[in-house]
Every structure is written in C-alpha cells, then in structure tokens.
Design an enzyme around this catalytic site. Structure first.
Site, mmCIF file in Angstrom:
data_model
loop_
_atom_site.group_PDB
_atom_site.id
_atom_site.type_symbol
_atom_site.label_atom_id
_atom_site.label_comp_id
_atom_site.label_asym_id
_atom_site.label_seq_id
_atom_site.Cartn_x
_atom_site.Cartn_y
_atom_site.Cartn_z
ATOM 1 N N ASN A 120 1.073 -0.978 -0.022
ATOM 2 C CA ASN A 120 0.128 -0.013 0.119
ATOM 3 C C ASN A 120 0.798 1.220 0.038
ATOM 4 O O ASN A 120 1.366 1.680 1.100
ATOM 5 C CB ASN A 120 -0.886 -0.253 1.131
ATOM 6 C CG ASN A 120 -1.870 1.050 1.481
ATOM 7 O OD1 ASN A 120 -1.984 1.802 0.481
ATOM 8 N ND2 ASN A 120 -2.715 1.138 2.387
ATOM 9 N N ARG B 24 -2.569 -2.171 -3.432
ATOM 10 C CA ARG B 24 -3.772 -1.297 -3.232
ATOM 11 C C ARG B 24 -3.614 -0.135 -4.167
ATOM 12 O O ARG B 24 -2.710 0.442 -4.257
ATOM 13 C CB ARG B 24 -3.848 -0.658 -1.839
ATOM 14 C CG ARG B 24 -4.981 0.152 -1.451
ATOM 15 C CD ARG B 24 -5.133 0.658 -0.406
ATOM 16 N NE ARG B 24 -6.305 1.160 0.017
ATOM 17 C CZ ARG B 24 -6.850 1.570 1.355
ATOM 18 N NH1 ARG B 24 -5.943 1.443 2.210
ATOM 19 N NH2 ARG B 24 -7.999 2.137 1.242
ATOM 20 N N HIS C 110 -12.872 3.126 -0.235
ATOM 21 C CA HIS C 110 -12.871 2.081 1.062
ATOM 22 C C HIS C 110 -13.678 0.837 0.525
ATOM 23 O O HIS C 110 -13.976 0.185 1.368
ATOM 24 C CB HIS C 110 -13.624 2.722 2.076
ATOM 25 C CG HIS C 110 -12.964 4.053 2.916
ATOM 26 N ND1 HIS C 110 -13.640 4.998 3.365
ATOM 27 C CD2 HIS C 110 -11.644 3.978 3.207
ATOM 28 C CE1 HIS C 110 -12.741 5.898 3.741
ATOM 29 N NE2 HIS C 110 -11.763 5.268 3.820
ATOM 30 N N ARG D 154 -10.499 16.130 6.360
ATOM 31 C CA ARG D 154 -11.246 16.381 5.101
ATOM 32 C C ARG D 154 -12.648 16.948 5.469
ATOM 33 O O ARG D 154 -12.978 16.424 6.581
ATOM 34 C CB ARG D 154 -11.362 15.509 4.049
ATOM 35 C CG ARG D 154 -10.172 14.998 3.510
ATOM 36 C CD ARG D 154 -10.018 13.741 2.527
ATOM 37 N NE ARG D 154 -9.219 12.637 3.545
ATOM 38 C CZ ARG D 154 -9.352 11.487 3.071
ATOM 39 N NH1 ARG D 154 -10.149 10.908 2.163
ATOM 40 N NH2 ARG D 154 -8.589 10.689 3.809
ATOM 41 N N GLU E 267 -8.280 -4.679 5.264
ATOM 42 C CA GLU E 267 -8.175 -4.613 3.779
ATOM 43 C C GLU E 267 -6.921 -5.470 3.184
ATOM 44 O O GLU E 267 -6.950 -5.861 2.054
ATOM 45 C CB GLU E 267 -7.795 -3.192 3.505
ATOM 46 C CG GLU E 267 -9.358 -2.394 3.729
ATOM 47 C CD GLU E 267 -8.847 -0.936 4.238
ATOM 48 O OE1 GLU E 267 -8.328 -0.790 5.230
ATOM 49 O OE2 GLU E 267 -9.326 -0.058 3.636
#
Ligand code: ADP
Length: 404
Positions: A8, A92, A180, A240, A378
């Site tokens: 990742n 990823r 996601h 964010r 993940e």
C-alpha cells in the site's frame, strides 16, 4: 513456505504485509512493515504478526529517495535477512475507473490504463503505480495484482453513479465512484459468518478511520456510498470536510484568491475534525479534550453520520443491521454510543456493557436493528484476491503475457 506480499504505497510511505499461503489456500499474516519518511527521514519498521519487533532502522535520504528505492530496500531486507521471496504481489490501487469492477492481473497494458486514471486521483494513483512499475521492470516474471478502492462500488445503479451535470462529463469519468471498497468488501464477506440472515439483508457500514465513509449494502453488494468522485465527499474526516457546498470552494477562489492547489491542500489537510476543532485530527485527542471546539467537532461528526445513515436507509428502503469498522468505529465506545443515540429513531438501542467491551454485537436484544463491530482487514482482502487470481486467473505472469 510460499508467501504473498501486499503493498500500500502513499506519497511518503510504503506499507507492506507478508502472508504465508497455508494448506487449502488459507492465508496467515506473518509480517507487517512500513517504510516511512521517504525522501525526508527514511525509516524501516516491521513487526511479526504477534507484534514482536523485527526491524526499526533509519536510512540516509540518498538511499531511499523515492518509492521504487523504498521497495528495493524493503524487498532486500525481506529477501536477505528473512529469506522471504514472495511468489506474488497484491497492490492497493485507489482508482480502477469506470471499468474495473474487480482486481486485475497486472501487465503493461493494465499499467497504461491505470496511468490514464491519474487525473481522477492525482494525489494517490501515481504513488500506487510507482511500485508496480518498478517491480514490473525489475522482476518481469513476478505476478502482480491491482486491487481497487473503487471496484466494489461498481455495482451501483446508474442513478447512484451520476451527478446532475452534463452527460459528457460523466462519459469522461466524472462519476460517483465511492471508495474504501476493499474494507466494505471484507465486511460484506465476513458478515454472513457472523450473522447469516443479516449478510443477505440491508446493511449500513460505517468505516470511520482517519478517512471516513459509509456504504449501503444490499445482499452483500454495494448500492450507495457517501463518497463520490473523490474521497473528499460525505462524512467529515480527520482533515477533510466531507460534504461541502461547492459555493464555499468558489468563495475561496474568488474572494480569498486561492489557487487550485491551495484549495486542494486546504480541503485535504486543513479541514474536518482538525479544522473544526482547531486542536487535532485524532479522535482520541478530541475525546480527551474539554475544549468546547473539540466537543463541537465530535458533535458534528456524529450528527453527519446520523444524517448520512438516513440517506443510506432511504437508498436501501429500510435497514436490517448497522456495522462499525476502522480506527474510530472499532475502538471508540464513546463515539459509538453517541452515534447509537443519533440512530435511536431507527430503533437502535446499544447495550452499554457490550459496547464498552467492544463486543461483536453491541446492541441490546430488543434493539430493532442489531449493531455490530467488525474489525476490517483490507490487506487480507488484497492477499485473498491475489491468491485467487494466482490460482484461478488466466495468466498472472506479465512476462508470459507480453511474449504471447
Ligand atoms: P487509516 O487506516 O485511514 O489511517 P484507521 O482506520 O487506522 O485510519 O483510523 C485511524 C484513526 O482512528 C485515528 O486517527 C484516530 O482518530 C482513530 N482512533 C484509533 N483508536 C482510537 C480510539 N481508541 N479512540 C478513538 N479514536 C481512535
């Protein structure tokens, strides 16, 4: 033993994990590591699955100036010191665009198609592709798989995929993708083992980490997400803002004289919990603070989750279960309690004891909707996809593909 490497890669760090392939295709996590501070203060840290430290060492900037160098150093450490040479690598990749609705075996053609998507995710896609390109160049026969954050949401209907803008923009890729996806896919796969009936039903999943979004699952498939074209939309996050009137962006440009890159930095780094509290992007610090701005940031976070739950309930035409996951969702009993109160109108009643001990089922038996805490994984999802393409895919050898 054969192993799979999961990668990742971000702007200044490369996270990696090693999974051993055991009998009948079972995967066992062996190592978690990351190279941080690439091009600044490079540092390799790694631990075994049980948390035992394996490495913590600093490197000179010249030795790890970019992502390919970080891959080379981490790969060299795995190979030379641990005698681990993975038989495949799963990556990823944030954006699979409109077409990739599942992981894909990587070859040069796939890399070119993914490069064309850089405009859709300029902050992430280039970093995700950097290790893919360097492995393809240095180990052309090593099978690689790209697993996308967007792919799981490609089941959305046309209405959920659109903004109310002219069609030509949708055609060129301005769509509500959702992100996601690897986390939601993991939850969708795991839920039937926890509660078989629920797995078939209408479920709202709240992935609440430093990035946060919610997903509506129907029969284990995504039908709606709070995120859209980018990972800026929907819930407020660490830094964010989540949903914001585009008029605010116009105001920043026309009245504050901000450039596109100023606005981008502002929206990705200065807003959300950090901006609203003026204290921190970390929920733990906000929960520990008695500053009223911290309380407002938490209240806003919880309130927006409640609003978005209503939206997703409408998309699903009812709710059979609610699931919390990711850093905040898995670890903060206090935030879950507040959200439970916000969802009381839906018939949610949490069990305070089960909630405070982070049980799998945290609602009371008389709650109209069961509420679960399901830790996401993940990386395991990526390792599983990589293994399954390795075992069942057409050809996972990019060198062979090129020769064909
Ligand atoms: P990501 O993978 O997106 O970086 P995570 O899912 O690991 O994020 O979530 C990280 C966030 O989870 C942290 O920023 C912190 O706000 C929150 N978090 C982690 N542990 C706790 C806790 N015990 N209580 C409250 N928040 C927590």
């Amino acid at each position: 033993m054969d192993t799979i490497l999961v990668v990742n890669a971000g702007s200044s760090s490369v996270k990696f994990q090693i999974f051993a392939i055991e009998g009948e295709g079972r995967l066992r996590r062996q190592i978690k590591g990351q190279m941080d501070g690439i091009g600044r203060r490079p540092r390799l840290r790694a631990s075994a699955a049980n948390g035992d430290p394996l490495a913590d060492r600093a490197y000179p900037i010249e030795a790890v100036s970019d992502i390919p160098a970080a891959m080379a150093v981490a790969g060299g450490w795995l190979r030379d010191e641990l005698r681990i040479s993975p038989i495949a690598v799963g990556h990823r990749v944030v954006h699979g665009g409109p077409d990739y609705d599942r992981p894909v075996a990587i070859d040069h053609g796939v890399v070119s198609r993914l490069e064309r998507l850089i405009a859709l995710a300029p902050l992430h896609q280039p970093h995700n592709l950097a290790p893919i390109r360097s492995l393809l160049a240095n180990f052309p026969a090593l099978p690689q798989v790209a697993c996308f954050d967007t792919a799981f949401h490609r089941t959305h209907g046309a209405v959920a995929d659109h903004y109310a803008i002219p069609h030509r923009l949708h055609a060129e890729g301005v769509r509500r993708y959702g992100f996601h996806g690897l986390s939601y896919e993991y939850i969708a796969k795991t839920l039937p083992q926890i509660a078989p009936d629920v797995g078939k039903g209408r479920v709202i999943v709240a992935h609440l980490g430093s990035g946060a979004s919610m997903c509506a699952l129907k029969g284990g498939r995504s039908v709606e997400s709070t995120m859209g074209f980018t990972a800026l939309d929907g819930l407020p996050m660490g830094t964010r803002p989540g949903q914001i009137d585009p008029g605010v962006v116009l105001y920043l440009i026309s009245e504050k004289g901000m450039s596109a890159s100023n606005v981008q930095n502002f929206l990705y780094r200065d807003c959300g919990l950090k901006g609203l509290s003026g204290i921190s992007n970390d929920m733990r610090e906000l929960e520990a603070s008695d500053d009223p701005h911290a309380a407002l940031a938490i209240e806003y976070f919880v309130y927006r989750i409640g609003l978005n739950a209503g939206m997703l309930a409408a998309a699903l035409q009812g709710v059979d279960a609610f699931v919390f996951t990711a850093g905040i969702g898995e670890n903060s009993a206090g935030i879950r309690r507040h959200i439970g109160e916000q969802l009381a109108w839906l018939g949610v009643t949490l069990d305070p004891v089960e909630n405070s001990r982070h049980a799998q089922l945290i609602s009371r038996s008389d709650s109209l909707i069961p509420v679960y805490v399901v830790p996401t994984d993940e990386e395991l999802m990526i390792a599983q996809h990589t293994l399954s393409l390795l075992l069942n895919g057409p050809s996972l050898n990019p060198a062979r593909e090129r020769a064909a």
